[in-house]
Design a protein around this motif. Structure first.
Motif, short mmCIF file in Angstrom:
data_model
loop_
_atom_site.label_atom_id
_atom_site.label_comp_id
_atom_site.label_asym_id
_atom_site.label_seq_id
_atom_site.Cartn_x
_atom_site.Cartn_y
_atom_site.Cartn_z
N GLN A 1 -6.29 5.54 2.26
CA GLN A 1 -7.24 4.95 1.32
C GLN A 1 -8.35 5.94 0.98
O GLN A 1 -8.75 6.07 -0.18
N LEU B 1 -6.29 -1.07 2.12
CA LEU B 1 -4.89 -0.68 2.19
C LEU B 1 -4.28 -0.94 3.56
O LEU B 1 -3.06 -1.08 3.67
N THR C 1 0.86 4.08 -2.86
CA THR C 1 0.62 5.49 -2.53
C THR C 1 1.69 6.38 -3.14
O THR C 1 1.38 7.40 -3.78
N SER D 1 0.82 -1.21 0.00
CA SER D 1 0.00 0.00 0.00
C SER D 1 0.86 1.26 0.00
O SER D 1 0.53 2.24 -0.67
#
Length: 336
Positions: A215, A276, A108, A104
């Motif tokens: 998220q 996430l 990102t 995650s």
């Protein structure tokens, strides 16, 4: 192991499970630029030792996956599902729990990099720019901390947000949205409302809340393309056998059943989690491919796709991906 539900199912590198059937050791040299030839290697854990660990840990099955010298290896043992006598295999999908956050974080940084947005943009400013209705709240008397919180702090677990662990949700119910999980209302997976309780950037404190906020931000930034962007990133990292979706189409998919410590299976086979924060599922082989991609990017300054060298350093060292003045960062984010 499904860490937050109490169900135990092994993750990469973690032994456990029943003593039968015997361990199996398929190896594959298909990682980090190597061809998919078969290769012989002694097992990571001797068969007898692994069986003892399986009995001692009282875990149904284990799937190990690792790479060395540009080759990928796997070792499996035990059961994917004891009731149906389905054995663990290289292709068995696992609930990867908090290990989701490494992927995650990479996703990102990838999203912010391709949009030209600095990780040091204040979260409160970004929330306003994306039209979010979520309002950060702080302990009384320290409201100025809110404007100090950045995306980088969320990634590094130095945000100062209240620490809580999100619980799983039965597959028989609807999956709550990030806004609901951050509300603190009963039934949405956390025990308290998300609150800024420490000055950002001063202390490491692991909290699933950091990735729930991320998220929420990414879903607003990407809009309808969020799931498509996730799929694009996973595929580019060799993670075709992984997904953040909580309701997988399992026609041709073998997913390991989660078990509680008393031996009972989790109703529905497993629980759902905030994507996430800890919602990644997949094979240990696919996850090891991601780690190999990350390692390759970290060790090669010319590495560009799918994870750049600076991208990898940001994830592994916390160094700036793109430090720019706040005004420039805001302009790049669409704030003018």
């Amino acid at each position: 192991r499904n860490c937050l539900s109490g169900a135990r199912q092994c993750l990469p590198g973690e032994p456990g499970g029943a003593s039968e059937p015997s361990a199996r050791f398929p190896f594959e040299a298909n990682l980090m630029g190597c061809k998919g030839s078969r290769s012989e290697r002694p097992p990571l854990i001797p068969s007898d030792d692994l069986e003892r660990l399986l009995r001692k840990s009282k875990v149904r099955g284990v799937s190990l996956s690792w790479f060395e010298a540009r080759q990928h290896f796997s070792q499996v043992a035990g059961w994917s599902d004891k009731k149906s006598l389905t054995r663990m295999s290289e292709d068995t999908w696992m609930s990867l729990g908090p290990m989701s956050q490494t992927v995650s974080a990479a996703f990102t940084v990838w999203c912010f990099q391709r949009r030209g947005v600095s990780l040091d943009i204040p979260v409160v400013r970004l929330l306003k720019q994306i039209g979010s209705r979520f309002l950060l709240q702080c302990v009384p008397g320290n409201e100025n901390w809110i404007r100090l919180l950045t995306v980088r702090h969320l990634l590094q677990h130095t945000s100062g947000l209240s620490s809580y662990m999100l619980s799983g949700f039965p597959r028989s119910r609807l999956m709550p949205k990030p806004m609901q999980m951050m509300s603190g209302r009963r039934g949405f997976g956390n025990s308290a409302k998300l609150l800024l309780i420490k000055r950002p950037g001063t202390e490491f404190d692991f909290s699933d809340g950091n990735f729930v906020v991320l998220q929420h931000i990414l879903m607003a930034m990407e809009g309808c393309s969020f799931n498509k962007a996730l799929r694009e990133f996973l595929d580019s990292c060799g993670m075709e056998a992984c997904s953040f979706r909580q309701r997988l189409k399992e026609t041709n998919l073998q997913h390991a059943t989660g078990y509680y410590e008393d031996g009972r299976s989790v109703p529905g086979g497993r629980l759902m989690f905030s994507a996430l924060a800890k919602g990644l599922s997949g094979t240990t082989r696919a996850y090891s491919k991601f780690l190999a991609t990350l390692a390759s990017a970290y060790g090669n300054q010319w590495y560009r796709t799918p994870i750049s060298h600076l991208h990898a350093k940001t994830i592994l060292e916390g160094r700036a991906l793109n430090r720019r003045p706040a005004a420039a960062a805001a302009a790049a984010a669409g704030g003018g």
